[in-house]
Scaffold this motif. Structure first.
Motif, PDB file in Angstrom:
ATOM      1  N   LYS A 176     115.003  58.227 116.743  1.00 35.06           N
ATOM      2  CA  LYS A 176     115.487  56.992 116.135  1.00 35.06           C
ATOM      3  C   LYS A 176     116.875  56.670 116.675  1.00 35.06           C
ATOM      4  CE  LYS A 176     113.192  56.701 111.637  1.00 35.06           C
ATOM      5  NZ  LYS A 176     113.423  56.765 110.174  1.00 35.06           N
ATOM      6  N   GLU A 177     117.159  55.398 116.825  1.00 35.11           N
ATOM      7  CA  GLU A 177     118.478  54.998 117.313  1.00 35.11           C
ATOM      8  C   GLU A 177     119.565  55.285 116.282  1.00 35.11           C
ATOM      9  OE1 GLU A 177     118.553  51.001 118.675  1.00 35.11           O
ATOM     10  OE2 GLU A 177     116.951  51.288 120.147  1.00 35.11           O
ATOM     11  N   HIS A 178     119.225  55.146 115.010  1.00 34.18           N
ATOM     12  CA  HIS A 178     120.197  55.370 113.950  1.00 34.18           C
ATOM     13  C   HIS A 178     119.596  56.286 112.896  1.00 34.18           C
ATOM     14  CE1 HIS A 178     122.552  52.128 115.714  1.00 34.18           C
ATOM     15  NE2 HIS A 178     121.468  51.369 115.672  1.00 34.18           N
ATOM     16  N   GLY A 179     120.378  57.258 112.430  1.00 36.18           N
ATOM     17  CA  GLY A 179     119.903  58.165 111.399  1.00 36.18           C
ATOM     18  C   GLY A 179     119.019  59.267 111.953  1.00 36.18           C
ATOM     19  N   GLY A 180     118.465  60.092 111.061  1.00 44.91           N
ATOM     20  CA  GLY A 180     117.615  61.188 111.488  1.00 44.91           C
ATOM     21  C   GLY A 180     116.171  60.775 111.630  1.00 44.91           C
ATOM     22  N   GLY A 181     115.328  61.768 111.876  1.00 43.39           N
ATOM     23  CA  GLY A 181     113.903  61.478 112.011  1.00 43.39           C
ATOM     24  C   GLY A 181     113.553  60.896 113.364  1.00 43.39           C
ATOM     25  N   GLY A 182     112.369  60.316 113.435  1.00 45.16           N
ATOM     26  CA  GLY A 182     111.918  59.757 114.701  1.00 45.16           C
ATOM     27  C   GLY A 182     110.692  58.889 114.518  1.00 45.16           C
TER      28      GLY A 182
END
Length: 223
Positions: A176-182
């Motif tokens: 992801k561009e911002h924050g966690g995860g994907g």
């Protein structure tokens, strides 16, 4: 071509082709290098500019477009995950032997895995419109792209080979561009044995992939 099914038109009102459908990264651009899109388009364009085309030329061109519309296809979906993209990709890359213990849809797995050319046999449960049954299939690793977190599988045997001449599954995990995860991008490219499939439909395969993806994500978030 004798199995072609007649249609009113190969492309119907509402179909749209736009820039967002073009390859968006190096992995997708590499995929297109092996697809004879330009050759097919060029052949049809040549038929278009013939000085004296007749009805046979028209029938041949029409059969080509009908064939791809009826038998070949591609389905895609993006699943947002909470687990880090690198962790999710590493599970698919090196830890899939644990999947039967995580997923309610995977019943068993046999064979080698982690390298290109390796084949693994899967026992799985998939729900279709008319039934929910345990099935089996084999998956061969066609390519691994660690840089773009992408793995391509050729799926065959069992229920798959009864319904498809070819079935390719591509899993790509994107940060992801911002924050966690994907984001997990699932792509299924197929060529059916016949136009109407009553059992293992492309949509049911896509939905199966989405469910398993969510199960893996839930496990990785907890562990």
């Amino acid at each position: 071509m004798k199995c072609c099914s007649p249609r009113i038109a190969p492309i119907v009102k509402g179909d749209r082709f736009y820039l967002d459908l073009c390859p968006n990264n190096d992995f997708e651009r590499k995929q297109m290098l092996n697809i004879l899109y330009a050759s097919i388009g060029g052949s049809l364009m040549y038929a278009q500019i013939l000085e004296n085309p007749d009805m046979e030329h028209w029938k041949a061109a029409n059969k080509v477009t009908r064939y791809f519309k009826a038998f070949g296809g591609k389905l895609q979906s993006e699943v947002e995950i909470q687990a880090p993209a690198a962790k999710f990709y590493n599970f698919n890359r090196k830890q899939l032997e644990h999947l039967p213990n995580i997923s309610t849809h995977i019943n068993g797995a046999k064979g080698d895995w982690q390298n290109v050319g390796f084949v693994k046999q899967w026992e799985f449960t998939i729900a279709c419109i008319r039934w929910r049954k345990k099935k089996s299939a084999k998956a061969k690793i066609e390519s691994i792209d660690d840089e773009n977190k992408a793995i391509t599988y050729s799926v065959f045997d069992g229920e798959v080979s009864k319904n498809y001449k070819s079935l390719k599954a591509i899993i790509q995990v994107i940060d992801k561009e911002h924050g966690g995860g994907g984001i997990v991008k699932l792509t299924y490219e197929y060529e059916k044995q016949k136009e109407d499939i009553t059992g293992l439909s492309p949509q049911s395969i896509l939905e199966f992939g989405i469910k398993v993806t969510k199960e893996i994500d839930a496990h990785l978030v907890k562990n």
